[in-house]
Design a protein around this motif. Structure first.
Motif, short mmCIF file in Angstrom:
data_model
loop_
_atom_site.label_atom_id
_atom_site.label_comp_id
_atom_site.label_asym_id
_atom_site.label_seq_id
_atom_site.Cartn_x
_atom_site.Cartn_y
_atom_site.Cartn_z
N GLU A 60 48.78 40.56 44.84
CA GLU A 60 47.58 41.18 44.29
C GLU A 60 47.31 42.53 44.97
O GLU A 60 46.95 43.51 44.31
CB GLU A 60 46.38 40.25 44.47
CG GLU A 60 45.11 40.79 43.89
CD GLU A 60 43.95 39.83 44.07
OE1 GLU A 60 42.83 40.31 44.30
OE2 GLU A 60 44.15 38.60 43.98
N GLU A 61 47.49 42.58 46.28
CA GLU A 61 47.26 43.83 47.01
C GLU A 61 48.31 44.88 46.64
O GLU A 61 48.00 46.06 46.50
CB GLU A 61 47.25 43.58 48.52
CG GLU A 61 46.95 44.79 49.35
CD GLU A 61 45.53 45.32 49.19
OE1 GLU A 61 45.27 46.44 49.66
OE2 GLU A 61 44.67 44.64 48.59
N VAL A 62 49.55 44.45 46.46
CA VAL A 62 50.60 45.39 46.02
C VAL A 62 50.21 45.97 44.67
O VAL A 62 50.28 47.18 44.46
CB VAL A 62 51.98 44.70 45.95
CG1 VAL A 62 53.02 45.60 45.29
CG2 VAL A 62 52.45 44.27 47.33
N TYR A 63 49.77 45.11 43.76
CA TYR A 63 49.32 45.56 42.43
C TYR A 63 48.15 46.53 42.56
O TYR A 63 48.14 47.60 41.94
CB TYR A 63 48.92 44.34 41.59
CG TYR A 63 48.17 44.69 40.34
CD1 TYR A 63 48.85 45.13 39.20
CD2 TYR A 63 46.79 44.62 40.29
CE1 TYR A 63 48.16 45.47 38.05
CE2 TYR A 63 46.09 44.96 39.14
CZ TYR A 63 46.78 45.39 38.03
OH TYR A 63 46.09 45.74 36.90
N ARG A 64 47.14 46.17 43.36
CA ARG A 64 45.93 46.98 43.50
C ARG A 64 46.25 48.37 44.03
O ARG A 64 45.67 49.36 43.60
CB ARG A 64 44.95 46.28 44.43
CG ARG A 64 43.58 46.94 44.49
CD ARG A 64 42.64 46.27 45.48
NE ARG A 64 43.06 46.41 46.86
CZ ARG A 64 42.98 47.54 47.57
NH1 ARG A 64 42.51 48.63 47.02
NH2 ARG A 64 43.39 47.58 48.82
N ARG A 65 47.22 48.47 44.93
CA ARG A 65 47.49 49.76 45.57
C ARG A 65 48.56 50.58 44.84
O ARG A 65 48.65 51.79 45.05
CB ARG A 65 47.90 49.53 47.01
CG ARG A 65 46.70 49.00 47.80
CD ARG A 65 46.99 48.65 49.21
NE ARG A 65 47.53 49.77 49.95
CZ ARG A 65 48.05 49.63 51.15
NH1 ARG A 65 48.10 48.46 51.73
NH2 ARG A 65 48.54 50.68 51.78
#
Length: 141
Positions: free
Chosen positions: A102-107
């Motif tokens: 999710e963090e990879v996607y968000r950034r």
């Protein structure tokens, strides 16, 4: 040696651990700048597989910042001593195996989608790497 137990590669692991302890974070303090007009190059490592853990394999990559990795390359010299060569590489984003998908996607992808919808443009995303490198691990969760 006691710290590493029965690890057959304890000398190499010790050299890598010492290199990690000596990383100066200030050297890598630059923050990522997002620019939707360029290609973003990101890197992410996957967790070790159970087989790798059983074989006492270990990671030789450090993440001193959000944009940098250090590959701790330990080589044997002609006289059979071990020599460390740190290879420092800069990316737009560098993610270790503890960061969530999710963090990879968000950034990475979310800013591209914002740009896509506001400009009616086009985007492409692809994952590249050898078999077992973690492409599916990143894309599937």
């Amino acid at each position: 040696k006691q710290k590493y137990g029965h690890d057959p590669n304890w000398r190499i692991r010790k050299i890598v651990d010492e290199a990690r302890e000596n990383v100066q974070p200030d050297e890598f303090s630059q923050k990522p700048v997002y620019n939707s007009d360029k290609i973003l190059v990101c890197v992410r490592t996957r967790p070790l597989l159970p087989k790798e853990e059983k074989n006492m394999d270990f990671k030789v990559i450090s993440f001193p910042s959000d944009q940098h990795i250090i590959v701790h390359d330990v080589k044997k010299t002609v006289d059979n001593t071990l020599k460390l060569e740190d290879v420092k590489i800069k990316f737009d984003f560098a993610f270790d195996d503890t960061i969530s998908n999710e963090e990879v996607y968000r950034r990475t992808l979310m800013p591209l989608l914002d740009s896509l919808f506001s400009t009616n443009g086009k985007i492409s995303m692809f994952a590249y790497g050898q078999t077992g490198a973690g492409k599916s691990y990143t894309m599937m969760s």
